[in-house]
Every structure is written in structure tokens, then in C-alpha cells.
Design a protein around this motif. Structure first.
Motif, short mmCIF file in Angstrom:
data_model
loop_
_atom_site.label_atom_id
_atom_site.label_comp_id
_atom_site.label_asym_id
_atom_site.label_seq_id
_atom_site.Cartn_x
_atom_site.Cartn_y
_atom_site.Cartn_z
N ALA A 50 120.45 126.28 74.16
CA ALA A 50 119.01 126.16 73.89
C ALA A 50 118.49 127.50 73.38
O ALA A 50 118.80 128.55 73.95
CB ALA A 50 118.27 125.74 75.14
N ARG A 51 117.71 127.46 72.33
CA ARG A 51 117.28 128.68 71.62
C ARG A 51 115.89 129.13 72.06
O ARG A 51 115.02 128.33 72.39
CB ARG A 51 117.29 128.43 70.11
CG ARG A 51 116.91 129.67 69.27
CD ARG A 51 117.17 129.42 67.81
NE ARG A 51 118.59 129.20 67.55
CZ ARG A 51 119.49 130.18 67.44
NH1 ARG A 51 119.12 131.46 67.55
NH2 ARG A 51 120.75 129.89 67.22
N VAL A 52 115.69 130.45 72.00
CA VAL A 52 114.38 131.08 72.09
C VAL A 52 114.27 132.10 70.96
O VAL A 52 115.21 132.86 70.71
CB VAL A 52 114.16 131.79 73.45
CG1 VAL A 52 112.95 132.73 73.39
CG2 VAL A 52 113.95 130.77 74.56
N THR A 53 113.16 132.08 70.25
CA THR A 53 112.89 133.08 69.21
C THR A 53 111.55 133.74 69.53
O THR A 53 110.54 133.05 69.71
CB THR A 53 112.83 132.45 67.81
OG1 THR A 53 114.07 131.78 67.55
CG2 THR A 53 112.61 133.52 66.74
N LEU A 54 111.55 135.05 69.63
CA LEU A 54 110.37 135.81 69.99
C LEU A 54 109.88 136.69 68.85
O LEU A 54 110.68 137.15 68.02
CB LEU A 54 110.65 136.73 71.20
CG LEU A 54 111.10 136.09 72.50
CD1 LEU A 54 111.35 137.18 73.55
CD2 LEU A 54 110.07 135.09 73.00
N LEU A 55 108.58 136.93 68.82
CA LEU A 55 107.98 137.97 67.99
C LEU A 55 107.57 139.08 68.94
O LEU A 55 106.75 138.86 69.84
CB LEU A 55 106.78 137.45 67.22
CG LEU A 55 106.10 138.46 66.29
CD1 LEU A 55 106.98 138.74 65.07
CD2 LEU A 55 104.74 137.98 65.83
N VAL A 56 108.14 140.27 68.76
CA VAL A 56 107.87 141.40 69.65
C VAL A 56 107.13 142.47 68.85
O VAL A 56 107.66 142.98 67.85
CB VAL A 56 109.17 141.98 70.25
CG1 VAL A 56 108.85 143.12 71.21
CG2 VAL A 56 109.96 140.88 70.96
N GLY A 57 105.91 142.79 69.27
CA GLY A 57 105.12 143.80 68.59
C GLY A 57 105.17 145.13 69.33
O GLY A 57 105.00 145.18 70.55
N VAL A 58 105.43 146.20 68.59
CA VAL A 58 105.56 147.54 69.17
C VAL A 58 104.68 148.49 68.37
O VAL A 58 104.65 148.42 67.13
CB VAL A 58 107.03 148.02 69.11
CG1 VAL A 58 107.18 149.38 69.77
CG2 VAL A 58 107.95 147.01 69.78
N ASP A 59 103.94 149.36 69.04
CA ASP A 59 103.13 150.32 68.29
C ASP A 59 104.00 151.49 67.83
O ASP A 59 105.17 151.60 68.23
CB ASP A 59 101.91 150.77 69.10
CG ASP A 59 102.22 151.78 70.21
OD1 ASP A 59 103.35 152.33 70.25
OD2 ASP A 59 101.33 152.03 71.04
N PRO A 60 103.47 152.37 66.99
CA PRO A 60 104.30 153.45 66.46
C PRO A 60 104.84 154.41 67.52
O PRO A 60 105.80 155.12 67.26
CB PRO A 60 103.36 154.19 65.49
CG PRO A 60 102.37 153.14 65.08
CD PRO A 60 102.15 152.32 66.31
N ALA A 61 104.23 154.42 68.70
CA ALA A 61 104.70 155.29 69.77
C ALA A 61 105.69 154.59 70.69
O ALA A 61 106.11 155.16 71.70
CB ALA A 61 103.52 155.82 70.58
N GLY A 62 106.07 153.34 70.38
CA GLY A 62 107.07 152.64 71.17
C GLY A 62 106.53 151.84 72.33
O GLY A 62 107.29 151.40 73.19
#
Length: 440
Positions: A233-245
Motif C-alpha cells: 500500500a502506497r503513501v505519497t507525501l508533499l514535504v515543505g521545508v523553509d530555506p533554513a531547514g
């Protein structure tokens, strides 16, 4: 004759009792109705604290949904409450689902229940935690021993959801990029990023002034052993990171796991916001659905690996070691030798740190620490912010400046055009680069 008298007496008693009951209902029914309306109004205010009026419409022809309530603020429609009710062997349950015009669930609440007190109300807390969009709204996990109440609640939620989607005009899908980065942002695929089986792409997120606000990673993977699933079973995520990590947000693109269990992790995603990706494991996890959680953390670990500052500056490298011959200064606190395959030296990483005063809204000196990578000839490979207490909205304006430094020999970096704005931060950045320049 005696039988006739007895029948007459019983008939008179029945008439008197019927009149009494009818009179009691005549008195109490309006009171019960007023109490029900008062509970409903209290719920509406809990869903929409800024409402100024409501408009109630009866719903005909729906098995469960019997009323829709328009929520008004200063003559403007701002949302709906959909009310559904039904019965099980324990009696009636009356439930409300509130939603904004954009499809955001504002709350789910039981307005009235004839089910046994102490049992049905075990569902109050799970219902109060319902968030997300109407399209994503799911039922509650049925509690052992209270299955009849749980089954009816889920039926009512499903009916209210279907009716609400019809009213709003289709399944409202909130842009996951907007959820993480806000409105008016653009995403540009980072062509320099090498995709993997897990990390499908990396996007650079910029605002309307073309200033980098962060990075978006699309991470995907599968896992076996999900209950009621025959295969992976699959999971696909969108992970947002700012320029400082720091993690700006995590959104789900694809979920093939059991929804009612997977949704237990949504509070975990919320808890990740603002945390350093480098040590996100410090965030408490949510109990339950451990198989899903393991995969989620694998995906986050994959993002963490490429967000490593050394990886961002030097790409694929094998090792780094402190240069024991380097004499640290007050500003340049470390020099490391970066090596690739076969121990070949790829370049050097310098850590430079310093503070500046006069940052708007800051009473004390505020620090910036940079990682500056150069190749063996002194050509800048990348500049990465390890630490910044400066105002982020202004400090981030310098990221295009960092990008423009790549490929420039550090001995001539001051010839590169700077970015207007946040001059105090820029002055400190240039002091740090000058300090590195002096020791390269």
C-alpha cells in the motif's frame, strides 16, 4: 350492570389521562423544541464564532439529512451546517457537520442522543478532532462495546458529507502547496536535483517577488502488512521545508492505507510544523497505525538526507573530516575536508558565525551561521544557512544572492550583485564571507 359501570369508569379515566397527556405534551413539546434549538445555536457559534445570523432550510427526500443551515456574517454567506439524524436499537442520534465555503471542516458534533449515556458520548472526543476538507472527512473508529452508536454516527457523517459536497459544488480540493506555503506562490522544478525511487522531485517555491520561500519534496513509498490489503500500500507525501531547514508542513498526495488509521497521523503532521528537519524525531508521535507511521518516517528521513547542508552544498560525498591544520578564528569556527569516492578531495566546508544588532523587532544581537563550501580552487560550491535568528521574511531575500555566488571564486565574490532589502542581515553575511575569503 356492574360491568357497564366499570367500563364507564375506565373510559372516563382513559379520557382524563389522554387529556392530561395531551395537555402535558402541549406544554412540554415547545420547551423541548426550544431547548433543541438552543443546543443547535450553541453548536453553530462553536463552529463559526463570528456568525451574525443563520438561515435554516428543511431538506426533503434525504433519508438522514433533514436540515441545512446557512451561516451568515454581516449579510455574507460564510458556511453551512448540515444536520443528519437516524435511529438504531438504542434510539435517536442527531448530528451536525459544519463546513466553510472553501470546504474546510469546521466541526462535527452530536446535538442529541437517546443512546445510553456513558457509551455514545465516548465518540465526542474523536468527533471534536475532525479537521481537513469535507472531501477528506471520514467516520470514527468504532469502539468495542459501543458499536451500534459508532455505526450510526458513521452513517450520518457519510450522509452529511455526500449532501454537503453536492451543495458546495463538487469535492473541494485544497491545494496542498497553498496549505504549506500560503497563497500566491509558484513552484519551479529544481532541474539540478537527482530523483530517486523515493524522492520523485524537488521544487523551489518562490513568492510574487521571486524570493525563495522554501523547497517542496514529493516523497513516495509502499509498505506491506496493512490490514485488509492483499499487496503493498502506497503513501505519497508533499514535504515543505523553509530555506533554513525547518518543516513548513506535510500534506498527503496519495494514501492507500486504511483511512481511519492513517488519519491518526494528521495531528503528527501538525506537530512537525516549525521543527528542524534535522531532529524531527523529537516530535511526539501519535499512537496507533504503526505500520503507516514507519513508512511516513522513512519518507521524512529521505527528505532529511538530501536536506543535509553538506549534501545541498557538495552533492553526493562519502566523508567529511575536520582539518586539524586549520586555526579557527572568532568568526570561522571550523574547516572540514570533504571527500568523494576513493578518498578524492572534493573541496572544503567552512563554518562562519557572527551577530548583528539593529534587527527590527529584536532587542538583542541576532546570530547567523553559514556553511560555505568551496572546491580545491576556491570556487564557491554553495552557501547554506545553518542558523539564523534574523527576521525570516527579510533574511530569505538573500537566498537568490547565495545562489548567485555559486561558481564564483571566493576571492572575487564581492563583485556579485546583491539583493535589495534587509541590509543589516546582508552586511553580516558579507562579513562572514569576507572572513572565509581571508582563510581560504
Amino acid at each position: 350492570m356492574k360491568v357497564f359501570k366499570t367500563a364507564l369508569v375506565l373510559t372516563l379515566i382513559g379520557i382524563v389521562c389522554g387529556v392530561a397527556i395531551g395537555f402535558t405534551n402541549y406544554i412540554t413539546e415547545p420547551i423541548i423544541e426550544r431547548n433543541a434549538q438552543a443546543r443547535a445555536r450553541e453548536a453553530y457559534i462553536g463552529f463559526f464564532s463570528d456568525l451574525t445570523a443563520i438561515e435554516t432550510e428543511k431538506v426533503e427526500g434525504n433519508t438522514y439529512v433533514y436540515e441545512q443551515v446557512k451561516i451568515i456574517k454581516e449579510d455574507v454567506l460564510i458556511g453551512y451546517v448540515f444536520k443528519a439524524k437516524g435511529t438504531n436499537p438504542r434510539g435517536l442520534i442527531d448530528l451536525a457537520v459544519a463546513v466553510s465555503l472553501t470546504g474546510e471542516v469546521k466541526g462535527v458534533k452530536i446535538l442529541e442522543s437517546e443512546n445510553t449515556v456513558g457509551f455514545w458520548d465516548q465518540y465526542n472526543n474523536p468527533l471534536s478532532e475532525k479537521t481537513g476538507t469535507l472531501a477528506e472527512l471520514s467516520g470514527v473508529d468504532v469502539i468495542a462495546g459501543v458499536t451500534q452508536s459508532g455505526d450510526l454516527i458513521n452513517t450520518l457523517i457519510g450522509a452529511a458529507k455526500a449532501f454537503g459536497i453536492e451543495i458546495i459544488g463538487g469535492e473541494v480540493v485544497v491545494d496542498p502547496y497553498e496549505n504549506i506555503f500560503g497563497a500566491n506562490m509558484t513552484a519551479v522544478v529544481d532541474e539540478s536535483f537527482t530523483a530517486t525511487d523515493i524522492l520523485l522531485k524537488r521544487e523551489i517555491i518562490k513568492n510574487s517577488r521571486d524570493v525563495i520561500q522554501g523547497f517542496a519534496y514529493t516523497a513516495t513509498g509502499t509498505v506491506e502488512g496493512i490490514p485488509y490489503h492483499d499487496g503493498p500500500a502506497r503513501v505519497t507525501l508533499l514535504v515543505g521545508v523553509d530555506p533554513a531547514g525547518k518543516i513548513l508542513g506535510v500534506e498527503t498526495f496519495v494514501n492507500e492505507h486504511t483511512e481511519s488509521f492513517y488519519n491518526k497521523h494528521l495531528p503528527y503532521f501538525t506537530n512537525l510544523k516549525g521543527k528542524d528537519l534535522a531532529n524531527y524525531e523529537d516530535v511526539d508521535t501519535i499512537a496507533g497505525a504503526t505500520i503507516s507511521l514507519g513508512l511516513i518516517q522513512d519518507l521524512l528521513d529521505a527528505v532529511k538526507a538530501v536536506e543535509n547542508p553538506y549534501v545541498k552544498v557538495f552533492g553526493g560525498f562519502i566523508s567529511k573530516e575536520a582539518d586539524s591544520a586549520f586555526t579557527v578564528t572568532e568568526t570561522v569556527t571550523a574547516k572540514e575536508i570533504i571527500k568523494g569516492e576513493g578518498g578524492v578531495v572534493l573541496g572544503y566546508a567552512y563554518t562562519a558565525t557572527g551577530t548583528a544588532t539593529g534587527i527590527p523587532g529584536h532587542d538583542n544581537p541576532e546570530r547567523v551561521t553559514l556553511l560555505v563550501g568551496v572546491d580545491k580552487d576556491g570556487v564557491i560550491l554553495g552557501v547554506y544557512t545553518l542558523e539564523s535568528n534574523h527576521t525570516p521574511g527579510f533574511y530569505w531575500r538573500h537566498y537568490p544572492y547565495f545562489e548567485s555566488l555559486v561558481g564564483v571564486n571566493i576571492s572575487t565574490f564581492d563583485s556579485v550583485d546583491t539583493i535589495a532589502g534587509a541590509t543589516i542581515s546582508l552586511g553580516l553575511i558579507q562579513e562572514l564571507l569576507n572572513a572565509v575569503k581571508a582563510v581560504v
